[in-house]
Design a protein around this motif. Structure first.
Motif, PDB file in Angstrom:
ATOM      1  N   GLU A 385       0.843  -1.199   0.000  1.00 37.83           N
ATOM      2  CA  GLU A 385       0.000   0.000   0.000  1.00 37.83           C
ATOM      3  C   GLU A 385       0.880   1.253   0.000  1.00 37.83           C
ATOM      4  O   GLU A 385       0.612   2.231  -0.684  1.00 37.83           O
ATOM      5  CB  GLU A 385      -0.896  -0.014   1.247  1.00 37.83           C
ATOM      6  N   ILE A 387       3.748   1.566  -1.304  1.00 41.58           N
ATOM      7  CA  ILE A 387       4.245   1.802  -2.668  1.00 41.58           C
ATOM      8  C   ILE A 387       3.125   2.341  -3.549  1.00 41.58           C
ATOM      9  O   ILE A 387       3.304   3.306  -4.287  1.00 41.58           O
ATOM     10  CB  ILE A 387       4.791   0.497  -3.276  1.00 41.58           C
ATOM     11  N   ASP A 388       1.948   1.707  -3.450  1.00 42.00           N
ATOM     12  CA  ASP A 388       0.828   2.090  -4.301  1.00 42.00           C
ATOM     13  C   ASP A 388       0.449   3.547  -4.124  1.00 42.00           C
ATOM     14  O   ASP A 388       0.086   4.227  -5.069  1.00 42.00           O
ATOM     15  CB  ASP A 388      -0.401   1.223  -3.982  1.00 42.00           C
ATOM     16  N   ARG A 389       0.544   3.999  -2.879  1.00 40.43           N
ATOM     17  CA  ARG A 389       0.123   5.385  -2.627  1.00 40.43           C
ATOM     18  C   ARG A 389       1.249   6.367  -2.854  1.00 40.43           C
ATOM     19  O   ARG A 389       1.096   7.545  -2.618  1.00 40.43           O
ATOM     20  CB  ARG A 389      -0.413   5.497  -1.198  1.00 40.43           C
ATOM     21  N   GLN A 390       2.378   5.876  -3.322  1.00 45.81           N
ATOM     22  CA  GLN A 390       3.540   6.722  -3.612  1.00 45.81           C
ATOM     23  C   GLN A 390       3.915   7.607  -2.427  1.00 45.81           C
ATOM     24  O   GLN A 390       4.154   8.804  -2.575  1.00 45.81           O
ATOM     25  CB  GLN A 390       3.290   7.627  -4.826  1.00 45.81           C
ATOM     26  N   TYR A 422       6.501  -1.403  -7.502  1.00 47.51           N
ATOM     27  CA  TYR A 422       7.454  -0.299  -7.365  1.00 47.51           C
ATOM     28  C   TYR A 422       7.762   0.321  -8.727  1.00 47.51           C
ATOM     29  O   TYR A 422       7.782   1.537  -8.889  1.00 47.51           O
ATOM     30  CB  TYR A 422       8.741  -0.795  -6.706  1.00 47.51           C
ATOM     31  N   GLN A 424       5.875   0.276 -11.318  1.00 50.02           N
ATOM     32  CA  GLN A 424       4.703   1.015 -11.807  1.00 50.02           C
ATOM     33  C   GLN A 424       4.618   2.401 -11.176  1.00 50.02           C
ATOM     34  O   GLN A 424       4.215   3.363 -11.805  1.00 50.02           O
ATOM     35  CB  GLN A 424       3.427   0.237 -11.504  1.00 50.02           C
ATOM     36  N   SER A 425       5.035   2.485  -9.926  1.00 50.32           N
ATOM     37  CA  SER A 425       4.942   3.774  -9.252  1.00 50.32           C
ATOM     38  C   SER A 425       6.049   4.721  -9.665  1.00 50.32           C
ATOM     39  O   SER A 425       5.841   5.905  -9.841  1.00 50.32           O
ATOM     40  CB  SER A 425       5.025   3.587  -7.730  1.00 50.32           C
ATOM     41  N   TYR A 426       7.268   4.174  -9.799  1.00 51.72           N
ATOM     42  CA  TYR A 426       8.394   5.078  -9.955  1.00 51.72           C
ATOM     43  C   TYR A 426       9.199   4.883 -11.231  1.00 51.72           C
ATOM     44  O   TYR A 426      10.268   5.456 -11.398  1.00 51.72           O
ATOM     45  CB  TYR A 426       9.330   4.964  -8.740  1.00 51.72           C
TER      46      TYR A 426
END
Lengths: 559, 756
Positions: A385, A387-390, A422, A424-426
């Motif tokens: 979570e 990671i998902d929420r950056q 990770y 996907q987020s960054y």
């Protein structure tokens, strides 16, 4: 840590000598180039240099202008250039470019390169390749150790970790050995030396060799340093990966302590400019709260400010003579203390703003359950979570590393999914980040032999065959095995607590992590010192991949 | 001389600058007969008589003209005002010599040069002297009065001794020395008592020697310190000479004074007399005297030793023999060997060669120069290791000298003067004359460094051009706000090579202009450079707007993306080979994403490239493209939880509460409903937050109600759970004044709980 005022600990030796020594040598080197000169300083040498010699000292020795070593070529009218640099290839190229550009335009200048802490052969080779070796003179500034505080000295070599643990580069070991030699010559022979870890052992042995070669007679001097303990960073990653909750740690987390000083921004100083503050035992306020759990810091500070007010209030009802006394002797100290107090209160407020958010509480909770090994599933989804929420790229990585180390690697399914999340987020460039973390052993996948693909094992065999890659590979395989859980049980790193852990009157070192965990490295040192050796710790040593040593009366041959 | 003067030189005010400098003439400076219609004409000629410029003189009455060391013309007016003009008669500035001069007028003036610079000395109508030693750093000095001086002195001169400037003046038979504070009478040693009254005096170029002429025709020559007499001479001409100047070489023991009358020129020292055909004007130089008249311009000097030795009749000096040997050698005569042998026997060949080289320097005729140099080079062959520098340098120097002596250039420098002047000063003088091409040629020929030579000259040229350009600009565009970079941009317009233009424009932060220039150039590398720079400099929106207007740049940028896709494709292949499936999948996704982003960018005219997947979807929602976001969510298999988090925070940021509510009802939330509450509260929308609070799972309900500020409901939930911690939590939020009822309810429930 500052032990000032504790009776059971002897006064630390005067580390100020190191500073004076470095300063004198630097001045000597600068004077070797008489006349006005421009000084180019490597960016990461600036803060350490600042602690050794300020601008006015440099100016006294005819340094005209100061430049930062960076990619932009310098425009200067000076006839003499002096470069104060780390021994890096990139910097050598930069210098060679300047020299060659001058040659092209027909300018003749004198160039001097001062390497800190020492010169590497590779640097000279680069200079030779670029055809400027004959145009420059090289010198070494043996500035190995910087005393950051009365009881902390540092080599200030941030690249060591990457060079040694990731790239397998051994060049800095020599610098460590020389630093030890310096300590030994200044403060007498070490009483006893203990160590654990490959690098620790290598450094120690190299140092012994150097001592034997130099035959300097350090004997008969009163030893000022009792015990020396060598420890590799990779022995204890966990401590470094946990969120800090003592005041100094939080200041570092929030504002970054650099070379023992910190820049407090406008929100702390409550004015429109930043203030650079030296954080050491000289700071009366700081030295009292630096090692306190954050929850008790505020109370302490408010008590302190009340005391201060009381001292101010004493003025009332003083006669003239007393008043004179007060103004001449106490007022200055009080004012100073007042200033520091308000700074630290400002810093606390700033930290509170960031750290009392729910996110932080939950993160600490997740960390603690990771350390204890409970609710791993829940923690994993917390990280996901996160990671998902950056929330924060670096914190996410930190939690993943902590998970990997405490659990001896991530289970393949989690490893894949966390990695995917990770990226996907960054962004996909972090594939490399993951690769590096894996090599260092910070973030690995639980893999028995069979999960290794055929190719992978082939590659690793190829590497093993080559002498150069041997060590790196050996490291990877060693580091990959983190036996945190077993060690933790063996040494009792997770305190069993019934009820609330009293942070104000802590029973053990675990208070620095709110009572959840005793730092491994500290525990090892405590145990070894108590036992005067590694006897009885064999199991722990085995779990830590060995390479331990202990030598008493280090003047004799190493055992 | 090129000039065609109608007037006699004696009717003009003449000033010629030393070191082969220009000549200034003021015609019709008719003092007596004031004819108002005729204006005096100020003309400036080069030393070869080419007219450089002329202007009608409109200012006041001129007394004296003079040149400064940097070749500016000083026009000294009767009222003590000095106007400074450049070589081209362009006015530069003016300054005044003070009130005293203004009141009493200038009787005579002299311009002199010392180590301080160019000075001006003035004799006023009140017979007082005023002087300044440096006109660029004007400090006026009024010299002390000469006691009993009723009429102007018959002659006077400015001396410079030990860095002190003093004035020597003659009144009848008396000589006075004026320094800063005092006036003293002096007598030159060895002066014949019957010499008579002084008529004329001359100081040498270096201020070391002094010559005095008396009304009996007697000439005294001695040191300027008046401590030693060198020689005396009786000319037996009693009329006052028009001019008297020294003619000597530095380091030479021969000293001579040239005295000019109307039609007669006498060289005193070895007493030669010349007849002058016409009115002449003498210009003292470092190593001789220039004599200029209406038709000719001559240089009178002592023959230097080297030349004498070689060209003396029947000279047996080694140089002379070598020259002879070379001539015979060219005739293919065996005598060449004889001559050569003669020199070699005396072991004087090196001397012979250097003599020839030196003598070549003193020659003005290229033919003579050549024959001497040829002789030197001939002799050189017979010497082991004769250092070539002197020969090479002489050839170079002569080449330069011959070039500037050309009448078109008209700077007749001698070798000695040239060496004293230095090449840098010579270049400056060429620049002053706007002879930029020649100056650059010389720099290139002598291989001077860029900074010293070519680029400096180009800078001067550029400044000159700019000034000329500005003359032609309409004054409206010369707005004040332009600043310097504005000008630079205008100037850059004239730069024909885009490759040079663009980096400069970038440096001046004119990136958009740089982009269009780069595109004009057709150089793709240049376009890339600008595009990449722009990308860092501008925010994404403006960046793409800029690109939108420049289709070429846009398509190039797209190609770059294709290039990146290509590189990724390679990486993908390698990953497959290495069986690193995870990395391969990640790369594949990235390729897919890049392509998609490109489409998005084109469709929505907004920057999407280089964003991470998360940010891409988030931006899509922020811009209200929910369908597209949904599409990406499916295509990339974004986990539900992530998508829900992402979507609600994006919607909240957008303030699209309606869409959020719709979304919350689309299906059961995988992240629960507490995040909805939290995010609404974070955006200070309690109203929206309240909608979601009841949907939160029972365990989190207390927290949700507290967040929205509904303590009553929170209390109810806590009581329902029979949870003491929750009750305490709600209690801690209660304030006594407003929430007394809630607190009481809670306290009661807690007490009940504890009872059990």
């Amino acid at each position: 840590m500052a032990f000032a005022g504790r009776r059971d600990v002897p006064e630390p030796p005067d580390f100020g000598i190191l500073k004076r020594l470095a300063r004198d040598q630097l001045i000597y080197l600068l004077e070797q180039l008489p006349g006005k000169k421009d000084l180019f300083i490597e960016a990461d040498l600036m803060s350490p240099l600042d602690r050794i010699a300020n601008v006015s000292i440099l100016k006294q020795h005819e340094v005209d202008k100061l430049y930062k070593v960076e990619s932009r070529p310098a425009i200067s009218a000076s006839d003499q250039f002096c470069f104060l640099v780390r021994p890096r290839i990139k910097t050598m190229r930069y210098i060679a470019d300047i020299v060659n550009a001058d040659k092209m335009s027909g300018r003749s200048r004198k160039y001097k390169i001062i390497f800190s802490p020492q010169k590497f052969y590779a640097c000279e080779m680069v200079l030779e390749e670029e055809g400027v070796f004959g145009d420059v003179t090289c010198d070494e500034w043996s500035f190995y150790l910087l005393p950051l505080d009365e009881d902390i000295i540092s080599m200030e070599l941030p690249e060591f970790f990457r060079d040694y643990f990731l790239e397998g580069d051994h060049r800095w070991i020599n610098s460590i050995a020389r630093a030890l030699q310096l300590l030994n010559s200044l403060y007498g022979p070490f009483g006893k030396a203990y160590g654990i870890g490959r690098c620790a052992k290598m450094s120690y042995e190299l140092w012994r060799d150097l001592e034997e070669e130099s035959e300097a007679d350090g004997q008969g001097r009163k030893p000022e340093i009792g015990n020396v303990f060598f420890m590799d960073r990779d022995t204890d990653y966990v401590t470094a990966l946990c969120s800090q909750v003592v005041y100094e740690g939080l200041v570092d987390d929030t504002f970054r302590i650099k070379c023992g000083s910190v820049d407090f921004g406008p929100d702390v100083t409550s004015s429109d400019k930043s203030i650079k503050v030296l954080l050491n035992a000289q700071d009366k306020v700081f030295s009292q709260i630096r090692n306190e759990h954050f929850s008790s810091v505020f109370g302490f500070l408010s008590q302190k400010s009340r005391n201060l007010q009381a001292q101010y209030d004493r003025r009332r009802g003083m006669d003239i003579k007393q008043m004179k006394n007060f103004v001449s002797q106490e007022l200055k100290g009080l004012k100073q203390e007042h200033r520091l107090l308000s700074l630290h209160i400002g810093a606390c407020e700033s930290i509170m703003k960031k750290k009392t958010k729910q996110d932080f509480q939950e993160m600490i909770k997740a960390e603690h359950s990771l350390l204890e090994g409970f609710d791993i599933r829940e923690s994993t989804s917390f990280i996901e979570e996160h990671i998902d929420r950056q929330v924060s790229p670096i914190e996410s990585l930190r939690l993943m590393c902590l998970l990997s180390i405490t659990e001896n690697g991530l289970i393949p399914k989690d490893y894949r999914s966390l990695k995917t999340q990770y990226l996907q987020s960054y962004g996909p460039e972090h594939l490399l980040t993951f690769h590096n973390l894996k090599r260092v052993g910070l973030l690995t996948e639980q893999s028995a032999g069979e999960t290794l693909t055929a190719v992978e094992s082939k590659v690793s065999k190829l590497v093993t065959d080559r002498a150069a890659g041997k060590i790196t590979d050996a490291f990877n395989s060693l580091a990959r095995k983190s036996n945190f859980r077993a060690i933790s049980k063996k040494l009792g790193l997770i305190p069993r607590v019934d009820g609330e852990y009293d942070l104000k009157m802590p029973r053990d070192m675990a208070y620095v992590f709110s009572g959840a965990y005793i730092p491994l490295s500290c525990k090892i040192i405590e145990q070894v010192l108590e036992r005067r050796g590694w006897l009885g710790l064999e199991e722990v040593v085995r779990l830590l991949n060995g390479n331990e040593f202990s030598v008493s009366g280090s003047t004799s041959a190493p055992g | 001389m090129e000039w065609s003067l109608k007037e006699d030189l004696r009717d003009c005010l003449v000033a010629a600058a030393p070191y082969g400098g220009p000549i200034a003439l003021l015609k019709n400076n008719a003092r007596k007969e004031k004819s108002p219609g005729v204006r005096p004409l100020l003309e400036i000629y080069s030393a070869s008589g080419l007219l450089l410029a002329s202007i009608p003189w409109k200012s006041g009455q001129l007394v004296q003209l003079g040149w400064t060391a940097s070749e500016d013309l000083l026009c000294i007016q009767e009222d003590g005002t000095i106007l400074v003009y450049n070589l081209f008669c362009e006015f530069k500035r003016h300054f005044s010599m003070g009130n005293e001069v203004l009141q009493n007028h200038v009787l005579e003036a002299k311009v002199f040069h010392t180590e301080y610079g160019t000075g001006v000395a003035i004799l006023t109508g009140a017979h007082r002297f005023s002087l300044t030693t440096n006109i660029d750093d004007l400090k006026l000095r009024r010299m002390p009065e000469v006691p009993g001086l009723q009429k102007p002195p018959s002659c006077w001169a400015v001396l410079s001794q030990d860095r002190v400037t003093i004035i020597l003046l003659a009144v009848g038979q008396d000589l006075y020395l004026l320094d800063n504070t005092s006036c003293s009478v002096v007598t030159p040693p060895g002066m014949s008592p019957s010499a008579g009254a002084y008529l004329q005096m001359a100081v040498s170029f270096n201020y070391r020697c002094l010559a005095l002429f008396t009304d009996t025709g007697y000439i005294w020559m001695g040191l300027a310190t008046l401590k030693e007499k060198l020689c005396e001479f009786n000319s037996s001409i009693r009329s006052p000479p028009k001019q008297m100047v020294w003619c000597m070489r530095p380091q030479s023991r021969q000293r001579a004074v040239v005295v000019a009358w109307d039609r007669q020129l006498m060289v005193v020292g070895n007493s030669t007399e010349f007849v002058l055909d016409e009115d002449s004007y003498l210009v003292p130089e470092l190593d001789g005297v220039r004599i200029l008249s209406r038709t000719s311009h001559e240089f009178l000097h002592e023959i230097p030793e080297a030349s004498q030795e070689i060209f003396k009749i029947a000279s047996m000096a080694p140089g002379a023999l070598l020259l002879e040997a070379q001539k015979e050698y060219e005739k293919e005569s065996q005598k060449a060997d004889e001559y050569l042998r003669e020199i070699k026997d005396q072991k004087l060949l090196p001397e012979a060669v250097s003599q020839c080289i030196e003598a070549a320097g003193y020659e003005h005729e290229p033919d003579t120069q050549k024959s001497l140099l040829r002789a030197a080079s001939f002799g050189k062959c017979f010497i082991d290791k004769f250092p070539a520098e002197s020969f090479v340098h002489m050839c170079q120097d002569l080449r330069v000298l011959n070039a500037i002596r050309d009448y078109q250039i008209g700077i007749p420098l001698t070798f000695t003067q040239y060496k004293r002047l230095t090449i840098e000063v010579l270049l400056d003088r060429l620049v002053l004359r706007r002879l930029y091409p020649l100056a650059i040629r010389i720099c290139e020929y002598l291989r001077l460094s860029e900074i010293q030579g070519v680029s400096r000259i180009l800078a001067h040229w550029a400044c000159y051009k700019v000034r000329r350009q500005l003359g032609g600009w309409p004054s409206r565009s010369l707005g004040w706000g332009w600043g310097r970079s504005g000008w630079a941009v205008v100037l850059l317009e004239y730069e024909p090579r885009s490759g040079e233009q663009v980096p400069l424009l970038l440096k001046m932060k004119r990136s958009k202009l740089a982009l269009s220039k780069a595109i004009e150039s057709g150089d793709t590398d240049l376009v890339y450079t600008v595009v990449l720079l722009l990308k860092n400099e501008l925010n994404r929106g403006t960046f793409f707007m800029t690109l939108q207007n420049q289709p070429v740049a846009l398509s190039l940028y797209r190609q770059r993306i294709e290039g990146r896709v290509g590189a990724l494709q390679n990486a993908l292949d390698e990953y497959y080979k290495a069986k690193n499936e995870f990395a391969a999948k990640a790369t594949e996704d990235q390729i897919k994403l890049l392509r998609l982003q490109r489409h998005l960018q084109e469709d929505f005219d907004k920057p999407y490239l280089d964003l991470s997947l998360h940010d891409t979807v988030s931006n899509l929602i922020l811009d209200g493209h929910h369908k597209r976001a949904e599409q990406l969510y499916r295509e990339f298999k974004i986990p539900d939880k992530r998508y829900w988090w992402l979507k609600i925070s994006a919607l909240a940021n957008r303030g699209d509460w309606e869409e959020m509510e719709k979304f919350s009802k689309s299906k059961k939330s995988p992240i629960g409903y507490l995040p909805f509450v939290e995010i609404s509260v974070k955006h200070h929308n309690r109203y929206e937050a309240k909608k979601y609070a009841p949907r939160v799972t029972p365990e989190q309900r207390v927290k949700a109600f507290v967040l929205v500020g509904d303590l009553d409901q929170a209390a109810d939930a806590a009581i329902e759970h029979k949870n003491e911690t929750e009750m305490n939590f709600v209690l801690s939020k209660c304030t006594a004044s407003t929430d007394a009822a809630v607190a009481e309810k809670l306290n009661r429930a807690r007490a009940q709980l504890l009872k059990k």
